[in-house]
Design an enzyme around this catalytic site. Structure first.
Site, PDB file in Angstrom:
ATOM      1  CD  GLU A   1      -4.426  -5.364  11.575  1.00  0.00           C
ATOM      2  OE1 GLU A   1      -5.298  -5.090  10.718  1.00  0.00           O
ATOM      3  OE2 GLU A   1      -4.407  -4.848  12.729  1.00  0.00           O
TER       4      GLU A   1
ATOM      5  CG  PHE B   1      -6.810   5.394   2.110  1.00  0.00           C
ATOM      6  CD1 PHE B   1      -7.025   6.163   3.244  1.00  0.00           C
ATOM      7  CD2 PHE B   1      -7.397   4.139   2.033  1.00  0.00           C
ATOM      8  CE1 PHE B   1      -7.815   5.685   4.274  1.00  0.00           C
ATOM      9  CE2 PHE B   1      -8.195   3.659   3.050  1.00  0.00           C
ATOM     10  CZ  PHE B   1      -8.409   4.436   4.189  1.00  0.00           C
ATOM     11  CD  GLN B   2      -6.213   1.520   5.143  1.00  0.00           C
ATOM     12  OE1 GLN B   2      -6.298   0.544   4.383  1.00  0.00           O
ATOM     13  NE2 GLN B   2      -6.887   1.588   6.272  1.00  0.00           N
TER      14      GLN B   2
ATOM     15  CE  LYS C   1      -6.423  -3.400  -3.863  1.00  0.00           C
ATOM     16  NZ  LYS C   1      -7.632  -2.540  -3.924  1.00  0.00           N
TER      17      LYS C   1
ATOM     18  CG  MET D   1       8.924  -7.300  36.373  1.00  0.00           C
ATOM     19  SD  MET D   1       9.583  -8.499  37.553  1.00  0.00           S
ATOM     20  CE  MET D   1       9.315 -10.029  36.650  1.00  0.00           C
TER      21      MET D   1
END
Length: 659
Positions: A94, A156-157, A206, A527
């Site tokens: 993602e 959930f999630q 949803k 770096m």
């Protein structure tokens, strides 16, 4: 119609805004009556909220979308079919989906779009959202969310993505009603792309995705408090023009806001009119061609001596679409100490935030400069043009004596700076250059020759390692879409940065994107190692990625094998002859990705360098050489001559005014 918001007041009767979590958890639950009312609206075409989202994207003109599916966003993905008008690019992470949308936006000038799921999918994209916010990149991020009735139950999630992104977005929405989707998408795109661009989050429950609604287009936006100022006030234009007329050491300090405004022609016109040199921040590289003699390059921590010196010694600093970032200013109170400041920016919050301003000008950079230039021309006609000969003599002395240079390796490997020079010399002039974050990023901005605006894509404000490959994928999709693939995409990356998103090689291969990857492989976090070499007595704690003498392997990972495992072509080079041939070959490939593993010197340094927190007067050209300290102490002959000339010019102007 959207529900009226509940207004909270404190004991004094003042309005109190809810915290993000309160706003998130206080969403009104849909009632059967409301659902029935939404489903029986007579106007429009009946469809689900998920279908409405896809249709809205199509009607907004979106042609490319990046993302990854998941349970909470599955209704939207179900609505995407072969007949959908936009191209969907399936990423592998993602965060990468967000960076790809950024790269697409910067390459095309359009709003980038990505769609991810709830919970970990949404939290993974926060890094890309923060990156886009810091660099003012127009992007709409659509995240799935659990059903409205489950919000606040630790379902959930479930994650409070509106609250989590609150500090790093331009605006955000939580959508619980399907009927709101077309309007919200219309507003999101308008907000993302107008004013100071930035990321907008649309968190889609949803409930909204599955709800039935009546679709109509176009939509009327409800944004009563959003009115970006684009046109400048006439009074401040006159003040700025007079500042130029009284200046004998002016500098145009140009930032990413000027690039977002597409103001390259106006910047060049202003420089040609006033004689002022142009210095840029990292995101503004290429806004005026490097071949223009007025372009001094990037200033600041790893900028050129000429650019940094010009700002430190200027008497007028014209900041254009920039925010006085610490990597530019060094020690803020010692930055451009003798300068009056004109600051042009579309975001009023940036003006005066870090540096006190003498003339503030709020407005779109392109619009402001088109109004300012005639004011300066009028004063030139009335009073003549300031003589900047002595100023340019000092600048040219810096350019001649302190060009960007580098040491040759002592271990038989390639100098990474030499590789970047070869890439620049052999590349198509229309190439789009993308970089990851690290030493390679600085060498790229120092040594690539940019002749066109919108040719440089990199993570500036956030400095996100792993940005390079997904951003290059987005740029390649944009090149195919807007330039018929005629703008090749080169990615310059480091072995440390690349390993953070190397899984996206699969996307480059499967999507047929001919991204050309120059991997500067030194087996260390370069770096950080440089800072350890200079400031931590060479204590290389946690910066060595691989020691070949211990493993007897060519690399961990072996980037050639890794690229080939993802279907890409890969070449390893260790000599200059091999490097030149590999670059020439990669430039000839137009139908698949090619990775070149350049084995480069691990002790190569990025110079010039201003140590963090120090004054830019302390810029180190190379160890033991600090050229601006002479100027700061007024011991340079050219500096003394510049001061004397300024005094003479000022006296002449005063006499002319008295006449």
């Amino acid at each position: 119609m959207p529900r009226p918001e509940k207004i909270n007041v404190d004991e004094r009767g003042c309005t109190v805004s809810p915290t993000p979590l309160q706003a998130f958890s206080g969403i009104a639950r849909a009632t059967p009556e409301h659902t029935k009312r939404a489903n029986t609206t007579k106007n429009g075409e009946q469809m689900t909220g998920a279908q409405a989202l896809v249709r809205s994207l199509e009607d907004l003109g979106v042609q490319d979308v990046f993302g990854i599916p998941g349970g909470a966003i599955l209704p939207v993905y179900d609505a995407i079919s072969e007949d959908t008008k936009f191209r969907f690019v399936l990423m592998r992470h993602e965060q990468a989906a967000g960076h790809a949308a950024e790269g697409y936006a910067l390459a095309t000038g359009r709003v980038g779009v990505c769609i991810v799921t709830s919970g970990p999918g949404a939290t993974n994209v926060i890094t890309a959202i923060a990156d886009a916010n810091m660099d003012s990149v127009p992007m709409v991020v659509i995240t799935g969310q659990v059903g409205a009735d489950a919000i606040g139950t630790d379902a959930f999630q479930e994650a409070d993505i509106v609250g989590a992104t609150y500090p790093v977005v331009k605006h955000s929405y939580l959508v619980t009603d399907a009927q709101d989707i077309p309007r919200v998408l219309t507003e999101a795109f308008h907000i993302a792309g107008s004013g100071r661009p930035g990321p907008v989050v649309v968190d889609l429950t949803k409930t909204a995705q599955n709800g039935v609604m009546q679709y109509t287009w176009p939509q009327r936006m409800i944004l009563p408090g959003y009115n970006p100022t684009t046109k400048p006030h006439g009074r401040v234009l006159g003040e700025a023009a007079r500042m130029f007329q009284r200046s004998y050491r002016p500098v145009l300090y140009v930032g990413g806001g000027a690039m977002r405004s597409d103001a390259g022609e106006e910047i060049k016109a202003l420089a040609d009119l006033t004689g002022a040199p142009i210095v840029t921040t990292l995101p503004a590289r290429g806004i005026v061609a490097d071949s223009d003699p007025k372009v001094l390059g990037m200033l600041g921590m790893h900028g050129t001596v000429a650019a940094t010196g010009a700002v430190q010694r200027c008497d007028l600093l014209v900041a254009i679409g920039t925010r006085f970032d610490d990597r530019v200013t060094g020690k803020l109170e010692a930055f451009a100490p003798g300068a009056r400041v004109v600051h042009i920016d579309i975001d009023p919050a940036e003006i005066g935030k870090n540096r006190e301003v003498d003339v503030p000008i709020v407005g779109d950079v392109k619009t402001v400069l088109n109004a300012l230039i005639p004011e300066i021309e009028r004063l030139h006609d009335e009073s003549g043009t300031p003589n900047l000969t002595t100023w340019w003599k000092l600048i040219d002395e810096w350019r001649q004596n302190y060009p960007v240079t580098y040491d040759e390796p002592d271990d038989g490997t390639l100098a990474p700076q030499w590789v970047v020079e070869q890439l620049s010399q052999q590349a198509d002039p229309n190439a789009i250059w993308v970089s990851g974050v690290g030493q390679h990023q600085m060498w790229a901005t120092q040594l690539l020759k940019f002749e066109h605006p919108h040719s440089w894509i990199s993570s500036g404000g956030l400095g996100t390692m792993g940005y390079g490959l997904p951003a290059a994928i987005g740029a390649a999709v944009g090149s195919q879409r807007c330039f018929d693939g005629k703008r090749p995409v080169w990615l310059i990356d480091g072995d440390g940065s690349s390993q953070m998103t190397s899984e996206e090689l699969a996307v480059a291969f499967l999507e047929g994107l001919p991204v050309k990857i120059a991997l500067l492989n030194n087996s260390v976090y370069g770096m950080v190692r440089q800072c350890q070499t200079l400031f931590y007595d060479k204590h290389y704690s946690a910066t060595i990625l691989h020691e070949e003498e211990k493993t007897h392997l060519v690399g961990v990972p072996d980037f050639v094998k890794l690229a080939e495992a993802y279907g890409c072509e890969a070449i390893r080079v260790t000599t200059k002859e091999e490097a030149e041939k590999a670059i020439e070959y990669a430039n000839s490939v137009n139908d698949h990705p090619v990775l070149i593993d350049f084995r480069v010197w691990k002790d190569a340094m990025v110079f010039p360098m201003v140590p963090a927190g120090e004054s830019n007067d302390n810029v180190i050209y190379k160890p033991g050489v600090r050229p601006l300290q002479r100027v700061a102490g007024l011991s340079s002959d050219a500096s003394d001559e510049a001061d004397a000339a300024d005094n003479a010019n000022a006296s002449a102007n005063a006499a002319q005014a008295n006449e």
